[in-house]
Design an enzyme around this catalytic site. Structure first.
Site, short mmCIF file in Angstrom:
data_model
loop_
_atom_site.label_atom_id
_atom_site.label_comp_id
_atom_site.label_asym_id
_atom_site.label_seq_id
_atom_site.Cartn_x
_atom_site.Cartn_y
_atom_site.Cartn_z
N TYR A 1 0.83 -1.21 0.00
CA TYR A 1 0.00 0.00 0.00
C TYR A 1 0.86 1.26 0.00
O TYR A 1 0.75 2.11 -0.89
CB TYR A 1 -0.95 -0.05 1.21
CG TYR A 1 -1.59 1.26 1.58
CD1 TYR A 1 -2.44 1.93 0.69
CD2 TYR A 1 -1.37 1.85 2.82
CE1 TYR A 1 -3.04 3.14 1.03
CE2 TYR A 1 -1.96 3.05 3.17
CZ TYR A 1 -2.79 3.70 2.27
OH TYR A 1 -3.38 4.90 2.60
N LYS B 1 1.41 3.93 -3.06
CA LYS B 1 0.98 5.32 -2.85
C LYS B 1 2.16 6.26 -3.15
O LYS B 1 1.97 7.32 -3.73
CB LYS B 1 0.48 5.54 -1.42
CG LYS B 1 -0.84 4.90 -1.08
CD LYS B 1 -2.02 5.48 -1.83
CE LYS B 1 -2.46 6.82 -1.32
NZ LYS B 1 -3.71 7.27 -1.98
N1 LIG Z 1 -7.97 5.99 6.42
C1 LIG Z 1 -6.77 6.32 6.78
O1 LIG Z 1 -6.36 6.15 7.94
C2 LIG Z 1 -5.84 6.99 5.78
C3 LIG Z 1 -4.61 7.46 6.24
C4 LIG Z 1 -3.76 8.10 5.35
C5 LIG Z 1 -4.14 8.26 4.04
N2 LIG Z 1 -5.33 7.78 3.61
C6 LIG Z 1 -5.68 7.99 2.20
O2 LIG Z 1 -6.92 8.65 2.15
C7 LIG Z 1 -7.65 8.25 1.00
C8 LIG Z 1 -9.01 7.77 1.43
O3 LIG Z 1 -8.84 6.69 2.33
P1 LIG Z 1 -10.08 5.99 3.03
O4 LIG Z 1 -9.68 5.53 4.35
O5 LIG Z 1 -11.28 6.85 2.88
O6 LIG Z 1 -10.22 4.71 2.09
P2 LIG Z 1 -11.44 3.73 1.92
O7 LIG Z 1 -12.45 3.94 2.96
O8 LIG Z 1 -10.84 2.38 1.74
O9 LIG Z 1 -12.06 4.19 0.53
C9 LIG Z 1 -11.39 4.03 -0.68
C10 LIG Z 1 -12.23 4.64 -1.76
O10 LIG Z 1 -11.57 4.49 -3.02
C11 LIG Z 1 -12.49 3.97 -3.95
N3 LIG Z 1 -11.82 3.22 -4.99
C12 LIG Z 1 -10.99 2.16 -4.83
N4 LIG Z 1 -10.61 1.72 -6.04
C13 LIG Z 1 -11.21 2.50 -6.97
C14 LIG Z 1 -11.21 2.53 -8.38
N5 LIG Z 1 -10.53 1.64 -9.09
N6 LIG Z 1 -11.94 3.49 -9.02
C15 LIG Z 1 -12.66 4.38 -8.30
N7 LIG Z 1 -12.71 4.39 -6.97
C16 LIG Z 1 -11.99 3.46 -6.30
C17 LIG Z 1 -13.37 3.07 -3.10
O11 LIG Z 1 -14.54 2.77 -3.83
P3 LIG Z 1 -15.41 1.43 -3.58
O12 LIG Z 1 -16.44 1.83 -2.57
O13 LIG Z 1 -15.97 1.12 -4.90
O14 LIG Z 1 -14.48 0.37 -3.07
C18 LIG Z 1 -13.61 3.98 -1.91
O15 LIG Z 1 -14.57 4.95 -2.21
C19 LIG Z 1 -6.80 7.20 0.31
O16 LIG Z 1 -6.08 7.80 -0.72
C20 LIG Z 1 -5.85 6.72 1.39
O17 LIG Z 1 -4.64 6.28 0.84
C21 LIG Z 1 -6.19 7.15 4.44
#
Ligand SMILES: NC(=O)c1ccc[n+]([C@@H]2O[C@H](COP(=O)([O-])OP(=O)(O)OC[C@H]3O[C@@H](n4cnc5c(N)ncnc54)[C@H](OP(=O)(O)O)[C@@H]3O)[C@@H](O)[C@H]2O)c1
Length: 509
Positions: A237, A241
């Site tokens: 991951y 990224k």
């Molecule tokens: N959560 C954390 O603690 C954290 C920390 C640091 C950074 N981030 C970053 O923040 C961002 C959001 O994270 P999150 O926690 O909200 O992630 P999440 O809940 O896993 O959501 C991921 C999102 O990406 C969508 N997605 C995945 N593959 C896709 C594709 N091929 N085409 C279009 N959409 C797609 C998913 O859609 P589906 O519903 O269709 O699966 C979902 O809406 C990410 O970039 C992650 O790297 C998160």
């Protein structure tokens, strides 16, 4: 480029009449962003939400059931009352697409409309699985970025491109980790060069060699981890990224005759909403929440981690506030040709560190005062949990407690002509699974870096200056609806009264 002062009013005003494309809206962070824009600026022109779906109707259905109809939208619903559905219909456009495809899998007519309309692009979509398939992680976290950049280049009126990455993309380093841009080809290991095309070829080779199905899935997961480790990252991951970020410089900043400001927001571990619209709201289980859930169920007697180490956590609403402020701060002025990429760590370890001990103590206090009840209504006593401060000590424990008894079972099984075969293979599989989890998550639990956030601090200072010069200044930072200063958080109180109840309510249900 950054203008002089920035305050809540300016941020709200900025989104008036703007058209925004957001990916990842069905996810945890994306949903918080969509809600906030619609709540604070009902005169936003359009919010296009690209979601994976077979057609427009299913995309619309997904957006409704997974985004706008969720409890998170309670305040927006309250504000618009009976007009809520109409408001959503007017402002939110669901697009069936997938970022892994060229043109995001959109019809040319839709693409042309986006190219004409868009002012802001926010890429929040990602596959967040630490140990995901390498091909999938490359497709989403790297090629997905490329496809969004290609769209961005077609958008004549685009003012800012905001990409969400992760603070851990910078690797497991000790000391202060700066908000530095990753150059293409950069790796964490000296002497190595990262070549995306070569990685894609490698994936193709494995796809050809290993038959589709379980074996291929396993091979792809192992390949991702092996490549990540080869270049110095701890998991697939964070590695992919980092690679995704590298493309931004190449694809967005080098444009013939123009440029669009690029903002990279790198949050650390995002936790539940601290304030608005719903304190404690969250979606999905993050690393630290596994500990809370295990403790709540009392089915975890031990855990990996050093209670004295700092876990870098930041509430989801603060991340979204920082994203909106940064987008506004960097938005290109009319006619300007900005070619700047700015990285923001949205984190807490530098300004207000929260040691794991705070989480553990808050959890112990919470579950002692409000013990969980078993199936028959009996009180589940809250026990002490043992923490292994090193991976080695955990491995030794696992060897004595599980591996050696397993070996004895193996011998017994041979003596009894396979009588315990099923039990043995079942227990072995579980053992291997735990050890693999430790291998993937271990480096994360013992992370000793500290994220510098000087860029974000500058943004905070600009917001503070604007607030101080305002005649309505009441000196209460927490009243600011775009606050992203972790210093105002009392971690004990946050975990005890917001985050832990939030995990129990929204995740454990
Ligand atoms: N959560 C954390 O603690 C954290 C920390 C640091 C950074 N981030 C970053 O923040 C961002 C959001 O994270 P999150 O926690 O909200 O992630 P999440 O809940 O896993 O959501 C991921 C999102 O990406 C969508 N997605 C995945 N593959 C896709 C594709 N091929 N085409 C279009 N959409 C797609 C998913 O859609 P589906 O519903 O269709 O699966 C979902 O809406 C990410 O970039 C992650 O790297 C998160």
């Amino acid at each position: 480029m950054m203008a002089d002062s920035l305050d809540s009013e300016k941020i709200i005003e900025y989104f008036k009449g703007k058209s925004i494309l957001i990916t990842g809206a069905t996810g945890f962070l994306g949903k918080i962003l969509v809600e906030k824009i619609l709540r604070v600026q009902p005169d936003v022109k359009k919010i296009f939400l690209l979601v994976r779906a077979i057609d427009q109707a299913s995309a619309k259905q997904r957006v409704q059931s997974e985004v706008t109809d969720t409890e998170l939208f309670c305040l927006v619903k309250e504000k618009h009352g009976k007009g809520f559905d109409q408001f959503i219909d007017d402002k939110v456009v669901a697009l069936a697409g997938d970022i892994i495809y060229e043109d995001l899998g959109l019809e040319p007519i839709v693409l042309a409309e986006l190219a004409k309309e868009l002012h802001v692009i926010v890429n929040g979509a990602a596959t967040t699985n630490f140990y995901g398939r390498y091909d999938v992680s490359l497709d989403v976290n790297v090629l997905g970025v490329k496809h969004l950049c290609q769209l961005a280049k077609k958008c004549a009126g685009l003012k800012v491109f905001l990409h969400v990455s992760t603070a851990y993309a910078g690797g497991d380093r000790e000391g202060l980790i700066q908000e530095r841009e990753f150059e293409e080809g950069w790796t964490l290991r000296e002497g190595l060069h990262l070549d995306l095309e070569a990685e894609l070829r490698l994936v193709d080779d494995v796809r050809r060699e290993v038959e589709e199905g379980k074996a291929q899935r396993k091979a792809m997961k192992e390949l991702g981890l092996a490549r990540a480790r080869h270049f110095g990252w701890s998991n697939t991951y964070v590695f992919t990224k980092a690679m995704g970020e590298m493309l931004l410089g190449r694809l967005l900043l080098v444009r013939g005759g123009g440029g669009v400001p690029v903002v990279v927001v790198r949050p650390s571990i995002i936790t539940s909403i601290r304030r608005d619209p719903l304190p404690g709201w969250m979606q999905g289980t993050r690393t630290i929440d596994t500990l809370i859930i295990g403790y709540a169920k009392q089915n975890l007697s031990c855990f990996l981690g050093d209670l004295d180490l700092v876990m870098d956590v930041i509430p989801g609403d603060m991340v979204v506030n920082a994203m909106m402020a940064a987008a506004v701060a960097h938005s290109a002025a009319a006619g300007s040709q900005s070619q700047q990429l700015t990285v923001y760590h949205v984190s807490s370890s530098l300004r207000n560190p929260a040691p794991y001990a705070v989480l553990y103590e808050s959890g112990r206090r919470h579950f002692t005062e409000k013990p969980r009840l078993g199936k028959r209504g009996e009180v589940i006593p809250t026990k002490e949990m043992h923490f292994f401060k090193t991976i080695k000590s955990f491995q030794l424990y696992m060897l004595i407690r599980y591996r050696l008894p397993l070996e004895m079972l193996h011998l017994l099984n041979l003596l009894l002509c396979g009588f315990f075969s099923r039990l043995y293979s079942d227990l072995s599989r579980k053992y291997r699974y735990v050890m693999q989890l430790v291998d993937v998550y271990g480096p994360f639990a013992f992370f000793k870096g500290c994220f510098d956030d000087i860029n974000l601090e500058r943004l905070r200072q600009r917001m503070k200056q604007a607030t101080k010069s305002s005649p309505h200044d009441d000196d209460d930072d927490d009243d600011d609806m775009f606050n992203f200063d972790p210093k105002i958080i009392d971690w004990n109180d946050y975990f005890y009264s917001i985050h832990i109840p939030g995990v129990l309510k929204y995740v454990l249900k």
